[in-house]
Write a protein that holds these residues in place. Sequence first.
Motif, PDB file in Angstrom:
ATOM      1  N   MET A  15     -12.912  -0.518  -4.759  1.00 18.96           N
ATOM      2  CA  MET A  15     -11.625   0.005  -4.879  1.00 18.96           C
ATOM      3  C   MET A  15     -10.774  -1.187  -5.815  1.00 18.96           C
ATOM      4  SD  MET A  15     -11.657   3.832  -4.717  1.00 18.96           S
ATOM      5  CE  MET A  15     -10.330   3.597  -3.393  1.00 18.96           C
ATOM      6  N   PRO A  16      -9.331  -0.327  -6.843  1.00 18.27           N
ATOM      7  CA  PRO A  16      -7.799  -1.239  -6.953  1.00 18.27           C
ATOM      8  C   PRO A  16      -7.208  -1.045  -6.109  1.00 18.27           C
ATOM      9  CG  PRO A  16      -8.298   0.455  -8.301  1.00 18.27           C
ATOM     10  CD  PRO A  16      -9.572   0.284  -7.441  1.00 18.27           C
ATOM     11  N   VAL A  17      -6.270  -1.994  -5.259  1.00 16.88           N
ATOM     12  CA  VAL A  17      -5.350  -1.575  -4.645  1.00 16.88           C
ATOM     13  C   VAL A  17      -3.962  -2.139  -5.349  1.00 16.88           C
ATOM     14  CG1 VAL A  17      -4.470  -2.772  -2.787  1.00 16.88           C
ATOM     15  CG2 VAL A  17      -6.411  -3.063  -2.607  1.00 16.88           C
ATOM     16  N   GLY A  37       2.662   2.569  -2.856  1.00 19.17           N
ATOM     17  CA  GLY A  37       2.241   1.228  -2.846  1.00 19.17           C
ATOM     18  C   GLY A  37       3.533   0.743  -2.576  1.00 19.17           C
ATOM     19  N   PRO A  38       3.552  -0.089  -1.894  1.00 22.03           N
ATOM     20  CA  PRO A  38       4.742  -0.998  -1.630  1.00 22.03           C
ATOM     21  C   PRO A  38       5.843  -1.262  -2.758  1.00 22.03           C
ATOM     22  CG  PRO A  38       3.749  -2.281  -1.887  1.00 22.03           C
ATOM     23  CD  PRO A  38       2.438  -1.523  -2.453  1.00 22.03           C
ATOM     24  N   ASP A  39       6.776  -1.260  -2.343  1.00 21.39           N
ATOM     25  CA  ASP A  39       8.617  -1.141  -3.349  1.00 21.39           C
ATOM     26  C   ASP A  39       8.566  -0.028  -4.320  1.00 21.39           C
ATOM     27  OD1 ASP A  39       8.462  -3.519  -2.256  1.00 21.39           O
ATOM     28  OD2 ASP A  39       7.239  -4.584  -3.189  1.00 21.39           O
ATOM     29  N   VAL A  40       7.449   0.957  -3.960  1.00 22.75           N
ATOM     30  CA  VAL A  40       7.969   2.180  -4.732  1.00 22.75           C
ATOM     31  C   VAL A  40       9.320   3.401  -4.797  1.00 22.75           C
ATOM     32  CG1 VAL A  40       7.059   4.430  -5.835  1.00 22.75           C
ATOM     33  CG2 VAL A  40       5.159   2.808  -5.808  1.00 22.75           C
ATOM     34  N   PRO A  41      10.416   3.468  -5.082  1.00 23.76           N
ATOM     35  CA  PRO A  41      11.743   3.694  -4.565  1.00 23.76           C
ATOM     36  C   PRO A  41      10.498   5.362  -4.174  1.00 23.76           C
ATOM     37  CG  PRO A  41      11.306   2.755  -7.383  1.00 23.76           C
ATOM     38  CD  PRO A  41      10.939   3.214  -6.830  1.00 23.76           C
ATOM     39  N   ALA A  42      11.625   5.533  -3.141  1.00 22.56           N
ATOM     40  CA  ALA A  42      11.460   6.879  -2.091  1.00 22.56           C
ATOM     41  C   ALA A  42      12.017   7.971  -3.057  1.00 22.56           C
ATOM     42  CB  ALA A  42      12.377   6.690  -1.291  1.00 22.56           C
ATOM     43  N   GLY A  43      10.884   8.768  -3.006  1.00 24.50           N
ATOM     44  CA  GLY A  43      11.242  10.131  -3.571  1.00 24.50           C
ATOM     45  C   GLY A  43      10.405   9.888  -5.211  1.00 24.50           C
ATOM     46  N   LEU A  79      -7.938   3.834 -10.550  1.00 27.37           N
ATOM     47  CA  LEU A  79      -7.528   3.128 -11.247  1.00 27.37           C
ATOM     48  C   LEU A  79      -5.611   2.965 -10.146  1.00 27.37           C
ATOM     49  CD1 LEU A  79      -4.273   4.603 -12.902  1.00 27.37           C
ATOM     50  CD2 LEU A  79      -6.613   5.505 -14.412  1.00 27.37           C
ATOM     51  N   VAL A  80      -5.034   1.848 -10.728  1.00 26.10           N
ATOM     52  CA  VAL A  80      -3.915   1.778 -10.190  1.00 26.10           C
ATOM     53  C   VAL A  80      -3.024   1.488 -11.615  1.00 26.10           C
ATOM     54  CG1 VAL A  80      -4.373   0.550  -7.933  1.00 26.10           C
ATOM     55  CG2 VAL A  80      -4.412  -0.882  -9.931  1.00 26.10           C
ATOM     56  N   THR A  81      -1.983   1.879 -10.909  1.00 29.15           N
ATOM     57  CA  THR A  81      -0.871   2.564 -12.440  1.00 29.15           C
ATOM     58  C   THR A  81       0.273   2.098 -11.791  1.00 29.15           C
ATOM     59  OG1 THR A  81      -0.088   2.822 -14.597  1.00 29.15           O
ATOM     60  CG2 THR A  81      -0.659   4.868 -12.999  1.00 29.15           C
ATOM     61  N   GLN A 138       3.305   0.082  -7.671  1.00 29.56           N
ATOM     62  CA  GLN A 138       2.491   1.195  -7.802  1.00 29.56           C
ATOM     63  C   GLN A 138       2.132   1.642  -7.086  1.00 29.56           C
ATOM     64  OE1 GLN A 138      -0.430  -2.063  -8.839  1.00 29.56           O
ATOM     65  NE2 GLN A 138       0.175  -2.358 -11.325  1.00 29.56           N
ATOM     66  N   ILE A 139       0.833   2.784  -7.755  1.00 30.27           N
ATOM     67  CA  ILE A 139       0.183   3.961  -7.014  1.00 30.27           C
ATOM     68  C   ILE A 139      -1.074   3.952  -7.516  1.00 30.27           C
ATOM     69  CG2 ILE A 139       2.261   5.158  -7.066  1.00 30.27           C
ATOM     70  CD1 ILE A 139       1.540   6.899  -9.846  1.00 30.27           C
ATOM     71  N   LEU A 140      -1.858   4.191  -6.306  1.00 30.35           N
ATOM     72  CA  LEU A 140      -3.566   4.842  -6.287  1.00 30.35           C
ATOM     73  C   LEU A 140      -3.863   6.241  -7.440  1.00 30.35           C
ATOM     74  CD1 LEU A 140      -6.446   3.108  -5.800  1.00 30.35           C
ATOM     75  CD2 LEU A 140      -6.086   4.572  -3.881  1.00 30.35           C
TER      76      LEU A 140
END
Length: 351
Positions: A19-21, A68-74, A100-102, A26-28
């Motif tokens: 699975m991608p991380v 994932g980490p560092d995605v702006p809140a909201g 996938l991750v993007t 990024q988001i899964l």
Amino acid sequence: MKALVTVGDGTVKLQDVDMPVPGSGQILVKVVAVAQNPTDCKFCTLLLHTRPGNILGCDFAGIIEEIGPDVPAGLRSIGDRIAGVVHGGVGPNGAYAEYLVTDAALVIAIPDAMSFEHAAQLGVACLTTCQSLYQCLGLPSPLEPTSTPQDILIWSGTSATGQYAVQFAKLAGLRVISTASAKNIEFVKSLGADEVLDYADSFTPKRIVSITGGNLRYAMDCISEGMTPNQVSMSLGGDGGTIATLLPYESKRRSAPVQTVFILAYSIFGQPVEFPFPFPADKTHYDNAKIYCEMISKIIATMPLKPVPVRLYPDGLASVEAGFEDMKAGKVHAEKITYRISDTPGLQSPL
Ligand SMILES: NC(=O)c1ccc[n+]([C@@H]2O[C@H](COP(=O)([O-])OP(=O)(O)OC[C@H]3O[C@@H](n4cnc5c(N)ncnc54)[C@H](OP(=O)(O)O)[C@@H]3O)[C@@H](O)[C@H]2O)c1
């Protein structure tokens, strides 16, 4: 998870892979439906570049499973229905997979009324449309329509990209001239094109010059090979103009200055692209793409936009090779080959 990966000899295989991380920003995504583009087929036929273990597929629609980490809140929430593009075929992240991750900023919000099967086709076609009409040609968008219509030629209103380009241009108040095979002329008019001409008729460029009074300055060539570089160039007016091209070419017209600008959907990530065409990193393409994703989300939520008719194959990812064969054989006409991941035989936990 299961994914469709390159074997390394020009063929593809459904395999179990890691699975991608999601990395920073990024988001899964749990993929629900994917669409097929000519680029997916081309990756397979260009043998030298199909290294083993690359996951194919660019266009996807699915559900956010993890932030994932560092995605702006909201910005995004788990469970959001989203669509987008990944650069499939070049590494261990592609759309033809269960996950996938993007980039969290580069996705389109799917309205409740839109199916995943329809949403899966939005990424490449709509982002390429926006890059062509706004980034390259500087034309008005449906969100800020003009009341002084300019002419635009969208060569191939039946191609998946052309169908969206015709509709975006019309919603922006432009006068849209387009082309199709004789049997699809009424179809392209039903998308809003004002004038639709037969692309196989050798008089079509001359007729376009006449329809536009010899003043056409803007064109988008949704085929960009064979006869179309010449046909589109010759349709422009006496002062020349600019053509957004989807494959790279230079105009051979000498009687007027014609600028061609190659559009590459993969440039939205702002990273250098090596394949299928070398393209330098351009941060403005990334910044524009974020705006375009929001724009597309608003347009599909609030405006009458017709999706490309879906041609759903029966066995999900196990049908992709059949879809490739049909596309290579020229059997795709004004429709979008689409696969539902849960239709793939042998999945552990289908949706
Ligand atoms: N650079 C990029 O980022 C980018 C992005 C998207 C696509 N592309 C490229 O653009 C091309 C089109 O892709 P797509 O997915 O939009 O197309 P598509 O849906 O696969 O195009 C199929 C349609 O093309 C029409 N067509 C074929 N030859 C034509 C011609 N000479 N003039 C006008 N229309 C013609 C056919 O119309 P009829 O059915 O009426 O015969 C058919 O319906 C491909 O080469 C693709 O790789 C590049």
